[in-house]
Design a protein around this motif. Structure first.
Motif, PDB file in Angstrom:
ATOM      1  N   PHE A   9     -12.029   7.371  -6.962  1.00 41.22           N
ATOM      2  CA  PHE A   9     -13.234   6.670  -6.213  1.00 41.22           C
ATOM      3  C   PHE A   9     -13.477   7.563  -4.807  1.00 41.22           C
ATOM      4  CE2 PHE A   9     -11.482   2.828  -8.385  1.00 41.22           C
ATOM      5  CZ  PHE A   9     -12.377   2.803  -9.202  1.00 41.22           C
ATOM      6  N   PHE A  10     -12.290   7.857  -3.949  1.00 40.30           N
ATOM      7  CA  PHE A  10     -12.658   8.656  -2.960  1.00 40.30           C
ATOM      8  C   PHE A  10     -13.429  10.036  -3.206  1.00 40.30           C
ATOM      9  CE2 PHE A  10     -11.048  11.717   0.253  1.00 40.30           C
ATOM     10  CZ  PHE A  10     -11.579  11.184   1.345  1.00 40.30           C
ATOM     11  N   GLN A  17       2.413   1.930  -3.649  1.00 43.33           N
ATOM     12  CA  GLN A  17       1.708   2.024  -4.835  1.00 43.33           C
ATOM     13  C   GLN A  17       2.039   3.312  -5.710  1.00 43.33           C
ATOM     14  OE1 GLN A  17      -2.166   1.853  -3.720  1.00 43.33           O
ATOM     15  NE2 GLN A  17      -2.234  -0.518  -3.996  1.00 43.33           N
ATOM     16  N   SER A  41     -13.813   0.189  -7.638  1.00 45.57           N
ATOM     17  CA  SER A  41     -13.095   0.095  -6.279  1.00 45.57           C
ATOM     18  C   SER A  41     -11.588   0.032  -6.632  1.00 45.57           C
ATOM     19  CB  SER A  41     -13.551  -1.026  -5.433  1.00 45.57           C
ATOM     20  OG  SER A  41     -12.967  -2.158  -5.853  1.00 45.57           O
ATOM     21  N   THR A  42     -10.607   0.196  -5.525  1.00 48.32           N
ATOM     22  CA  THR A  42      -9.420   0.209  -6.130  1.00 48.32           C
ATOM     23  C   THR A  42      -8.799  -1.402  -6.281  1.00 48.32           C
ATOM     24  OG1 THR A  42      -8.984   1.747  -4.423  1.00 48.32           O
ATOM     25  CG2 THR A  42      -7.005   0.804  -5.150  1.00 48.32           C
ATOM     26  N   GLU A 102     -17.013   9.438  -4.188  1.00 51.59           N
ATOM     27  CA  GLU A 102     -17.669   9.144  -2.950  1.00 51.59           C
ATOM     28  C   GLU A 102     -18.158  10.045  -2.326  1.00 51.59           C
ATOM     29  OE1 GLU A 102     -18.854   6.073  -2.169  1.00 51.59           O
ATOM     30  OE2 GLU A 102     -19.560   6.718  -0.192  1.00 51.59           O
ATOM     31  N   TYR A 114      -2.360   3.752  -9.164  1.00 47.04           N
ATOM     32  CA  TYR A 114      -3.316   3.091  -8.139  1.00 47.04           C
ATOM     33  C   TYR A 114      -4.047   4.291  -7.247  1.00 47.04           C
ATOM     34  CZ  TYR A 114      -1.085  -1.424  -9.241  1.00 47.04           C
ATOM     35  OH  TYR A 114      -0.694  -2.572  -9.802  1.00 47.04           O
ATOM     36  N   ARG A 115      -2.918   5.263  -6.907  1.00 46.89           N
ATOM     37  CA  ARG A 115      -3.470   6.300  -5.847  1.00 46.89           C
ATOM     38  C   ARG A 115      -4.378   6.949  -6.787  1.00 46.89           C
ATOM     39  NH1 ARG A 115       0.395   6.651  -1.673  1.00 46.89           N
ATOM     40  NH2 ARG A 115       1.931   5.168  -1.819  1.00 46.89           N
ATOM     41  N   GLU A 145       0.754  -1.126   0.006  1.00 46.62           N
ATOM     42  CA  GLU A 145      -0.030   0.072   0.051  1.00 46.62           C
ATOM     43  C   GLU A 145       0.868   1.285  -0.156  1.00 46.62           C
ATOM     44  OE1 GLU A 145      -3.749   1.769   2.350  1.00 46.62           O
ATOM     45  OE2 GLU A 145      -3.241  -0.460   2.747  1.00 46.62           O
ATOM     46  N   SER A 188      -7.745   5.171  -6.741  1.00 35.32           N
ATOM     47  CA  SER A 188      -8.401   5.517  -5.448  1.00 35.32           C
ATOM     48  C   SER A 188      -8.774   6.669  -5.048  1.00 35.32           C
ATOM     49  CB  SER A 188      -7.522   4.511  -4.515  1.00 35.32           C
ATOM     50  OG  SER A 188      -6.339   5.026  -4.419  1.00 35.32           O
ATOM     51  N   ASP A 189      -8.049   7.631  -5.417  1.00 34.40           N
ATOM     52  CA  ASP A 189      -8.571   9.123  -5.389  1.00 34.40           C
ATOM     53  C   ASP A 189      -9.641   9.414  -5.775  1.00 34.40           C
ATOM     54  OD1 ASP A 189      -6.894  10.766  -3.283  1.00 34.40           O
ATOM     55  OD2 ASP A 189      -7.100  12.132  -4.907  1.00 34.40           O
TER      56      ASP A 189
END
Ligand code: ATP
Length: 993
Positions: free
Chosen positions: A493-494, A482, A554-555, A497, A486-487, A479, A490-491
């Protein structure tokens, strides 16, 4: 008990009497009880009448005969006058006002009626007084026909008894019964009966009478006292009874009496209840029904009580009504309050709704401002990252001297030992920078993708400098380590959200690879290796519509997808990096957001590109397939440089179509797109050449593309250049002191070479100019004095154009991509003077460039010395690497190159001849200088080239082994791969490895 008795309309005695008659009626008939009762009643009536007459006098009692019949007795007392007067005599004032009979009834009209009313008053007053005295009473109705005369008689006799008691002094408490003299004499009674009966009766009377009196006294002693008939009845029953039978008889009579009594009480109670209801109903109807008004005092009491209850109830009802009214008022008040609160709440909600929509607008505005700030920061940002030493390299000295405030200083060797070169970027990350730190400055771009912008993040740098590490991470992924890909996701998605109340986002990814100018889908699971087309005008908005488009949420999805992609990616081993990727990989994230309020759809796209390394062919020791890969890589990187350069100059035509890479990134380079370039460098000293080239290019990109920051950067450049001009002027001034003429040993061959090139070239018109340049060469100064080729170039431009045009200046700065400098160590040995990098540039970029450049410059000032030209031309004649050539051609010739045809590219390199190369180079630089920007004229004149040599030369891109000779001049090879003999015989022979 008294109250209960008062409420009863029957006496206990009568109940006992009735019971006894019921049980023993048949037997009693035999003894003629009825006649005896009548006899007894008459006797008592006479006694009462006699006493009354005695009390009030015969005259006053004129209506009452001495021995009256029942009727006479009733009528005589009906006016109540006698009774009241007798009572007043016994107890004066008991009846305060007695209505007397009028002396002359005829005087009173309708006197009878009036009298009846008045008499009734008398009777009522009498009865009330008697009741108060505790004497037995009767009912007013008893004075009417059918009434019970015996009760009147009882009352009168009780009154007589009371009067007697009073007359005797009234000692003690008068008790009715105890003081009453039995009015029935046994004698007279006995007299009328036979002896045996009389005996038997007299024998048992004393005992049996006591028992029955005891039986009845508890129930109705007052009334029983004078009840001769009951006594007689008792006697008659007991006449033939034996003493031992009497208890059982008494018990049976008693239980029967209790039963009967209860029965009657219940009946009466039921009757009262219905009467009460009638009264209540009549009261409710506000009509007092006279018939229900009982004249009995108990009834009156009852009525009074009922009235009281009624009034109480009415009061309660009133109170309840009042309470109801109060409650109603309260309810109305509360309703009003609720209404008020409701309307204020509505206002509040309205305000909130307004605020919400305002908030929405502010958010929208915020997004716009945010992106404006991003724009102001520059559409293309350049971050530099220095890779740490690899394990086992601890003994090496880093070429990176210092990193501070976005400026990276590189140690460069110079003739004085050690030099330094600084580069300015938006950000520089040192070897110790973590993945998170590197990504933190990338985050804002992710937000832009969600705002509907296109973003391109690409990693550039030589092989093994850490591109994959930055974009993906190391092989052992955790993690913490990464990479950006990836970051970023995931950012994404964050943020999605976080915005879910405002936007709904769909995210899907594609992963493709460009290998040898062929596009491949990396997300296939069946191993198919289909070539894909890039269509920028695709209906779907996808550049590669045929590539797998995988939705992700999702990540974890992303990790799966990227693992698949990495497995499919072509990874080739090279001598430099066993994991060196020989293809460009591109993870494209497509984001579609729907504004939940307005329904607006935002589409953003983000390319995350891990470019293939721009490796030096000679170092990589590659041949064959690997060489071909390298050529394609360099070609596409050159095309990328051209695109950026065109965008920087706002050229109407941007050559996106020159490579698959630029075609793919078309939507994310330029326009509204935001671009971030991670430039990677290795710290090892032997990578210095690559490092400098890379940094130069990157700085140029950063300087050119930055919007607001450009002014500052430009200013720094201008200042720098001015300083250099000043130093050059000083150098020129010094040179002016030296001898004017210096013989040039290579001028003849150079002339021959130039002429030949001019003849072969379709651009004869430039020959004149070339002549002029040649003339100027005689004035050149040695490199050692000049120090920096770029300075000369820029200075010449500056001199040529009094108004300093930065774009033009930048256009003439080293072109992109910065093709690796070949064997700079060798060059260093050969040249051995001046600032190392620039010196290399001079030597590697061949004399022609300098010749032309300086020619132009000299044309204007005419102060260059022959010594400089001599040295320079000498150097250029022996060092003319094809990389240098391609560096300059990169920005001018790629748009007319058939980039798809690799074989043709190879042929081009082998067909090139030295004169062609020389001419081509001269021509390019000449145009570059005279036109300022990599001129269009150059392109247009290049296009119609039919001469295969020239065409192939111009299309040669990147490090071509066929052109890459050890002497660095880029001697043309024949198609068989053999090198052509040097034209001037001075070039170092040697084959490429
Ligand atoms: N910042 C870093 N920290 C630690 N190790 C690094 C870092 N950057 C690169 N490396 C290591 O250096 C090696 C080469 O890095 P990487 O493969 O990312 O280079 P590259 O530029 O992608 O090469 P290529 O062009 O061949 O793909 C890898 O072993 C990688 O783990």
């Amino acid at each position: 008990m008294a109250a209960a008795e008062g409420a009863l309309s029957f006496s206990a005695a009568s109940v006992v009497e009735d019971v006894l008659l019921q049980q023993h009626g048949t037997r009693l008939r035999d003894v003629d009880v009825e006649s005896r009762r009548a006899e007894e009643a008459a006797s008592r009536r006479n006694d009462a009448a006699g006493w009354l007459r005695k009390m009030v006098g015969v005259v006053a009692a004129r209506d009452l005969p001495a021995e009256p019949s029942e009727e006479e007795f009733r009528l005589g007392l009906r006016s109540g006058i006698i009774l009241c007067n007798v009572l007043n005599k016994i107890q004066s004032g008991a009846v305060p006002k007695v209505v007397e009979s009028p002396s002359d009834a005829a005087l009173i009209p309708d006197g009878a009626a009036l009298s009846a009313f008045q008499y009734f008053e008398n009777v009522r007053n009498f009865l009330v007084a008697v009741q108060e005295m505790g004497l037995p009473t009767f009912e007013a109705s008893d004075l009417e026909q059918g009434g019970k005369t015996s009760r009147i008689v009882n009352c009168v006799l009780a009154l007589q008894s009371f009067a007697d008691w009073k007359q005797t002094g009234g000692n003690g408490v008068w008790k009715f019964g105890g003081n009453v003299k039995p009015t029935i004499s046994c004698k007279s009674f006995v007299r009328k009966n036979s002896e045996p009966f009389s005996n038997s009766l007299s024998r048992t009377s004393s005992m049996n009478e006591k028992s029955l009196n005891a039986l009845t006294s508890g129930i109705d002693s007052n009334k029983m006292a004078n009840s001769g008939s009951l006594s007689m009845l008792v006697r008659a029953i007991l006449l033939d009874k034996k003493p031992e039978e009497i208890p059982a008889l008494v018990e049976s009579v008693l239980s029967k009496v209790v039963e009967e009594f209860e029965h009657r009480i219940n009946n009466q109670f039921e009757l009262k209840k219905s009467t009460t209801n009638d009264v209540a109903v009549s009261f409710g109807n506000k009509t007092l029904v006279k018939s229900t008004t009982s004249e009995k005092p108990e009834d009156k009491n009852m009525m009074l009580k009922q009235q009281q209850i009624f009034y109480q109830q009415q009061k309660d009802v009133q109170e309840l009504k009042q309470a109801l009214c109060t409650t109603k008022a309260g309810m109305q008040f509360m309703q009003m309050k609720v209404q008020e609160e409701f309307s204020s709440l509505s206002l509040h909600i309205y305000g909130l709704a307004n605020a919400a929509s305002g908030y929405h607008k502010v958010l929208e505005e915020n997004r716009k401002l945010y992106n404006q700030v991003m724009d102001l920061k520059g559409n293309i940002r350049v971050y530099c990252r220095v890779r740490p030493f690899m394990p086992g390299q601890s003994d090496l000295l880093s070429t990176v001297e210092n990193i501070e405030d976005g400026i990276i200083s590189i140690t460069t060797p110079s003739k004085h030992g050690k030099g330094r070169r600084s580069f300015n970027f938006n950000k520089v990350f040192g070897p110790s920078a973590t993945q998170a730190e590197v990504f933190s400055d990338t985050q804002p771009l992710i937000r832009s993708v969600l705002d509907g912008y296109n973003v391109c993040i690409f990693a550039y740098g030589q092989t093994g400098s850490g591109k994959t590490y930055t974009m993906t991470g190391p092989r052992q992924l955790t993690e913490q380590n990464q990479g950006v890909n990836y970051r970023a996701l995931s950012d994404l998605f964050f943020l999605a959200e976080q915005r879910k109340d405002i936007f709904v986002y769909d995210v899907s990814v594609q992963m493709i690879e460009i290998y040898n100018e062929q596009v491949r889908d990396l997300l296939v699971s069946d191993g198919s290796n289909r070539r894909l087309e890039i269509r920028n005008s695709s209906q779907t908005g996808l550049s590669v519509p045929d590539a797998s488009l995988v939705p992700v949420s999702s990540t974890f999805d992303v990790i799966d997808i990227m693992n698949l992609g990495h497995r499919n990616r072509a990874v080739g081993a090279t001598a430099l990096n066993d994991r060196s990727s020989r293809s460009h990989s591109c993870l494209t994230v497509h984001v579609q957001g729907r504004d939940l309020t307005s329904g607006t759809i935002l589409r953003g796209c983000m390319h995350l590109v891990d470019l293939a390394g721009s490796e030096r062919v000679d170092k990589s020791e590659v041949t064959g397939e690997r060489l071909k890969e390298a050529q394609h890589i360099n070609k596409s990187l050159s095309a990328l440089g051209d695109v950026i350069s065109s965008l920087a100059h706002k050229n109407p035509h941007v050559p996106y179509r020159n490579s698959k890479l630029t075609q793919l990134l078309q939507d994310s380079l330029g326009g509204q797109a935001k671009t971030l370039m991670f430039v990677h460098i290795s710290p090892e000293p032997d990578a210095l050449g690559e490092t400098i080239s890379t940094l130069k290019f990157a700085e140029r990109v950063a300087t050119v593309e930055l919007g607001a920051a450009r002014v500052n950067k430009d200013s720094a450049d201008v200042k720098d250049l001015k300083e250099q001009i000043a130093s050059l002027k000083a150098a020129l001034a010094r040179k002016e002191e030296e001898p004017k003429h210096m013989p040039h040993p290579v001028s003849g061959s150079s002339e021959r070479q130039r002429r030949k090139a001019a003849e072969l070239s379709p651009f004869h018109s430039n020959l004149q100019h070339a002549d002029a340049i040649r003339d100027q060469n005689s004035c050149r100064r040695p490199m050692g004095d000049v120090g920096n080729l770029e300075v000369f170039t820029n200075s010449a431009l500056k001199h040529k154009k009094p108004s300093f045009d930065l774009d033009e200046l930048l256009a003439n700065s080293p072109p992109w991509p910065p093709v690796p400098v070949q064997s700079y160590r060798d060059e260093e040995k050969e040249v051995g003077s001046g600032e190392w990098v620039d010196k290399v540039m001079v030597n590697k970029e061949d004399g022609s460039q300098v010749e032309n450049t300086l020619g132009c410059w000299s044309t204007n000032n005419g102060h260059l010395t022959d010594g400089f030209c001599q040295k320079y031309l000498q150097d250029s004649s022996k060092n003319f690497p094809e990389q240098t050539y391609s560096m300059f051609m990169g920005s001018n010739g790629f748009d007319h190159t058939n980039t798809d045809d690799v074989d043709e590219l190879d042929a081009a390199t082998s067909d090139s001849s030295e004169p062609d190369l020389l001419w081509q180079f001269n021509h390019a630089k000449l145009n570059g200088i005279t036109n300022g920007i990599a001129s269009k004229a150059n392109r247009s004149t290049s296009k119609p080239r039919k001469n295969p040599d020239i065409r192939n030369l111009s299309s040669s891109v990147g490090p071509s082994p066929s052109r890459k000779s050890s002497n660095g001049v880029g001697l043309p090879l024949h198609q068989n791969g053999k090198q052509q003999p040097a034209i001037d015989g001075k070039r170092k022979p040697g084959n490429r490895k």
